[in-house]
Write an enzyme that holds these catalytic residues in place. Structure first.
Site, mmCIF file in Angstrom:
data_model
loop_
_atom_site.group_PDB
_atom_site.id
_atom_site.type_symbol
_atom_site.label_atom_id
_atom_site.label_comp_id
_atom_site.label_asym_id
_atom_site.label_seq_id
_atom_site.Cartn_x
_atom_site.Cartn_y
_atom_site.Cartn_z
ATOM 1 N N TYR A 31 -12.417 -2.496 -3.436
ATOM 2 C CA TYR A 31 -12.963 -2.467 -2.071
ATOM 3 C C TYR A 31 -14.493 -2.422 -2.063
ATOM 4 C CZ TYR A 31 -8.434 -2.083 0.312
ATOM 5 O OH TYR A 31 -7.177 -2.318 0.835
ATOM 6 N N THR A 74 -5.717 -7.235 10.827
ATOM 7 C CA THR A 74 -5.914 -5.928 10.186
ATOM 8 C C THR A 74 -5.287 -4.750 10.943
ATOM 9 O OG1 THR A 74 -7.989 -6.763 9.252
ATOM 10 C CG2 THR A 74 -7.689 -4.370 9.285
ATOM 11 N N LYS A 102 0.836 -1.202 0.000
ATOM 12 C CA LYS A 102 0.000 0.000 0.000
ATOM 13 C C LYS A 102 0.879 1.264 0.000
ATOM 14 C CE LYS A 102 -3.829 -2.327 2.427
ATOM 15 N NZ LYS A 102 -4.814 -2.203 3.547
ATOM 16 N N GLU A 122 -9.711 -10.086 -7.655
ATOM 17 C CA GLU A 122 -8.746 -8.996 -7.476
ATOM 18 C C GLU A 122 -7.587 -9.078 -8.478
ATOM 19 O OE1 GLU A 122 -7.736 -9.287 -3.322
ATOM 20 O OE2 GLU A 122 -9.766 -8.702 -2.687
ATOM 21 N N PHE A 163 -15.295 3.975 7.113
ATOM 22 C CA PHE A 163 -13.892 4.146 6.719
ATOM 23 C C PHE A 163 -13.685 4.039 5.217
ATOM 24 C CE2 PHE A 163 -14.376 -0.388 7.834
ATOM 25 C CZ PHE A 163 -13.842 -1.010 6.711
ATOM 26 N N ARG A 202 2.448 -6.686 9.459
ATOM 27 C CA ARG A 202 1.738 -5.585 10.109
ATOM 28 C C ARG A 202 2.178 -5.413 11.567
ATOM 29 N NH1 ARG A 202 -4.148 -7.273 7.530
ATOM 30 N NH2 ARG A 202 -4.029 -6.002 5.621
ATOM 31 N N ARG A 214 -1.985 -14.202 4.198
ATOM 32 C CA ARG A 214 -2.759 -13.527 5.257
ATOM 33 C C ARG A 214 -2.093 -13.759 6.613
ATOM 34 N NH1 ARG A 214 -7.247 -10.166 4.178
ATOM 35 N NH2 ARG A 214 -8.275 -11.003 6.038
HETATM 36 P P1 DAT Z 1 -7.932 -6.677 5.607
HETATM 37 O O1 DAT Z 1 -7.074 -5.691 4.840
HETATM 38 O O2 DAT Z 1 -7.212 -7.197 6.816
HETATM 39 O O3 DAT Z 1 -8.509 -7.762 4.729
HETATM 40 P P2 DAT Z 1 -10.559 -5.451 5.580
HETATM 41 O O4 DAT Z 1 -10.752 -6.067 4.235
HETATM 42 O O5 DAT Z 1 -11.595 -5.709 6.614
HETATM 43 O O6 DAT Z 1 -9.146 -5.827 6.211
HETATM 44 O O7 DAT Z 1 -10.466 -3.859 5.416
HETATM 45 C C1 DAT Z 1 -9.764 -3.280 4.347
HETATM 46 C C2 DAT Z 1 -8.883 -2.191 4.900
HETATM 47 O O8 DAT Z 1 -9.678 -1.135 5.464
HETATM 48 C C3 DAT Z 1 -7.973 -2.641 6.041
HETATM 49 O O9 DAT Z 1 -6.756 -3.186 5.575
HETATM 50 C C4 DAT Z 1 -7.766 -1.390 6.817
HETATM 51 C C5 DAT Z 1 -9.079 -0.643 6.654
HETATM 52 N N1 DAT Z 1 -10.016 -0.906 7.762
HETATM 53 C C6 DAT Z 1 -10.678 -2.074 8.014
HETATM 54 N N2 DAT Z 1 -11.477 -1.977 9.081
HETATM 55 C C7 DAT Z 1 -11.330 -0.696 9.515
HETATM 56 C C8 DAT Z 1 -11.895 0.056 10.605
HETATM 57 N N3 DAT Z 1 -12.792 -0.494 11.456
HETATM 58 N N4 DAT Z 1 -11.493 1.332 10.766
HETATM 59 C C9 DAT Z 1 -10.612 1.904 9.941
HETATM 60 N N5 DAT Z 1 -10.053 1.275 8.892
HETATM 61 C C10 DAT Z 1 -10.397 -0.007 8.685
HETATM 62 MG MG MG Z 2 -9.871 -7.559 3.154
#
Ligand code: DAT
Ligand code: MG
Length: 138
Positions: A51, A93, A11, A132, A59, A104, A87
């Site tokens: 996304y 996350t 990222k 993706e 968010f 991370r 993963r």
């Molecule tokens: P991941 O990247 O672990 O698969 P995700 O798909 O749930 O997580 O979310 C995509 C991204 O969005 C994640 O890498 C960081 C951000 N994110 C997720 N949940 C969040 C939250 N509750 N508040 C702020 N940012 C968030």
């Molecule tokens: Mg995700």
């Protein structure tokens, strides 16, 4: 486990902090293979597709803004069980609580930016990986 490919993204925070090599090093040391790689400045349209599952969440806007704030390194990574395996390498996350030893957990922290900045993305299922990889490599 079966041979698979997954989408990994370094990222904008990871690229800006010069962590691309560190991320690729961890992937290669694990035994996974870099099958394709490109640097992209993603459009809002691409990010909205990528996304889609998060559209409408609080968010979402900060997430798209952040992901479009600089170049991203997109990588197709191959290996047996690599979707789940990456993963696991990435960690959970939120980098504040992600386990030490993970990307991370070792390299990330909270940045008070309206969205969690956590250095890498990895597809979360075979269906997500197919979808993706098509978005980022076609
Ligand atoms: P991941 O990247 O672990 O698969 P995700 O798909 O749930 O997580 O979310 C995509 C991204 O969005 C994640 O890498 C960081 C951000 N994110 C997720 N949940 C969040 C939250 N509750 N508040 C702020 N940012 C968030
Ligand atoms: Mg995700």
């Amino acid at each position: 486990a079966e041979a698979q490919s997954t989408l990994v993204l370094v990222k904008p925070d990871g690229v800006a902090r010069n962590l691309t090599g560190e991320v690729l090093r961890r992937i290669e040391r694990k035994g996974y293979v870099i099958e394709d790689l490109r640097m992209v400045r993603p459009t809002r349209e691409l990010l909205t597709r990528h996304y889609a599952e998060h559209e409408g969440k609080p968010f979402f806007e900060p997430l798209v803004e952040f992901m479009g704030s600089g170049p991203v390194v997109a990588v197709r990574v191959g290996g047996h069980g690599v979707i789940e395996g990456f993963r696991s390498l990435a960690g959970t996350t939120d980098p504040t609580t992600a386990a030490p030893g993970t990307i991370r957990g070792d390299l990330g922290r909270d940045w008070d930016a309206g969205v969690i900045q956590n250095i890498v993305h990895g597809s979360d299922s075979p269906e997500s990986a197919a979808r993706e990889l098509d978005i980022w490599f076609n």
